[in-house]
Design a protein around this motif. Structure first.
Motif, PDB file in Angstrom:
ATOM      1  N   GLU A  52      44.985 -42.206  -1.660  1.00  0.00           N
ATOM      2  CA  GLU A  52      44.759 -43.336  -2.564  1.00  0.00           C
ATOM      3  C   GLU A  52      45.630 -44.547  -2.242  1.00  0.00           C
ATOM      4  OE1 GLU A  52      44.642 -41.908  -6.627  1.00  0.00           O
ATOM      5  OE2 GLU A  52      42.698 -41.009  -6.211  1.00  0.00           O
ATOM      6  N   LEU A  55      43.826 -47.694  -1.075  1.00  0.00           N
ATOM      7  CA  LEU A  55      43.079 -48.350  -2.158  1.00  0.00           C
ATOM      8  C   LEU A  55      44.003 -49.224  -2.997  1.00  0.00           C
ATOM      9  CD1 LEU A  55      40.923 -45.303  -3.331  1.00  0.00           C
ATOM     10  CD2 LEU A  55      40.361 -47.023  -1.593  1.00  0.00           C
ATOM     11  N   ASP A  60      41.573 -52.252  -4.360  1.00  0.00           N
ATOM     12  CA  ASP A  60      40.118 -52.110  -4.383  1.00  0.00           C
ATOM     13  C   ASP A  60      39.690 -51.537  -5.739  1.00  0.00           C
ATOM     14  OD1 ASP A  60      37.443 -51.470  -4.042  1.00  0.00           O
ATOM     15  OD2 ASP A  60      37.720 -50.683  -2.011  1.00  0.00           O
ATOM     16  N   ALA A  63      36.644 -49.090  -5.682  1.00  0.00           N
ATOM     17  CA  ALA A  63      36.947 -47.747  -5.187  1.00  0.00           C
ATOM     18  C   ALA A  63      37.888 -46.995  -6.127  1.00  0.00           C
ATOM     19  CB  ALA A  63      37.549 -47.815  -3.794  1.00  0.00           C
ATOM     20  N   LEU A  64      38.760 -47.715  -6.814  1.00  0.00           N
ATOM     21  CA  LEU A  64      39.667 -47.107  -7.786  1.00  0.00           C
ATOM     22  C   LEU A  64      38.967 -46.816  -9.119  1.00  0.00           C
ATOM     23  CD1 LEU A  64      42.788 -49.290  -7.017  1.00  0.00           C
ATOM     24  CD2 LEU A  64      42.651 -46.800  -6.721  1.00  0.00           C
TER      25      LEU A  64
END
Length: 172
Positions: A52, A55, A60, A63-64
Motif C-alpha cells: 500500500e 498508493l 491515489d 485505489a485507496l
C-alpha cells in the motif's frame, strides 16, 4: 483533531512520553485518517504495508477506495515500509508481519509468538471481519479473506487486538 489527540494520549498510556512510531495494518481512511495529525503532534514515524506504500506516495484516492467510500484523509508521507514475512521489534516484543489480504488486499497482521498476541486490523474482529469488496470490484477479495482467516486459525492466538472493538481472547 484536538479531541482525537487527547483520546489517544489518555488511552495509550503515554503519560507525557512521545509517540515514537505509528504502525498501520492497512491504509483505509478510518485507520490512517489521523496519521498526519499524529505526526504533527508527536513527530512519530509512520509505517505502512509494502503493497500500500506506493498508493500513499501517489495519494491515489481511487485505489485507496476513498472515492468509493466517500471518505477523506489528510495526506502524509511514509517513513517505513512493512514487508510480509519480516519481523519487527516494537515495545520490546518481536512481531511477525503476515500478509492478510481480503478486506484490504495489501493488509498485514502482526503476531507475537511469545505471548500469542495478534494485531489483526480488519482481518478479524470478535464476531466477524471488515467488509469484503464485492466481486464486481475485486474478484479475488472473498477467496483471499477465506485464506487469511485460515492462516489466522493456524496461529493459535491467545489474544487478538482488532482494528475495531476491544481486545478479545475468545479467538476460536
Amino acid at each position: 483533531v484536538p479531541l482525537m489527540l487527547a483520546l489517544i494520549a489518555s488511552r495509550m498510556g503515554l503519560d507525557g512520553r512521545p509517540l515514537a512510531k505509528l504502525v498501520n495494518t492497512h491504509c483505509h481512511s478510518d485507520h490512517i485518517g489521523g496519521n498526519a495529525a499524529l505526526r504533527r503532534a508527536y513527530g512519530c514515524t509512520i509505517s505502512v504495508p509494502a503493497a500500500e506504500a506506493p498508493l500513499i506516495d501517489a495519494w491515489d484516492e481511487r485505489a485507496l477506495l476513498y472515492d468509493y467510500a466517500d471518505q477523506r484523509a489528510e495526506r502524509f508521507t511514509v517513513d517505513e515500509i512493512l514487508v510480509p514475512g519480516s519481523t519487527y521489534t516494537w515495545g520490546d516484543l518481536e512481531w511477525r508481519a503476515l500478509a492478510a489480504p481480503g478486506h484490504a488486499m495489501g493488509a498485514l497482521v502482526f503476531f507475537n509468538d511469545e505471548h500469542r498476541i495478534l494485531i489483526s486490523g480488519d482481518a478479524l474482529w470478535q464476531r466477524g471481519y471488515g467488509i469484503v469488496m464485492p466481486p464486481e470490484l475485486d474478484a479475488a477479495a472473498l477467496p483471499a479473506t477465506r485464506a487469511t482467516l485460515e492462516m489466522i486459525a493456524t496461529l493459535d492466538a491467545r489474544w487478538v487486538i482488532p482494528g475495531h472493538g476491544e481486545p478479545f481472547s475468545d479467538v476460536a
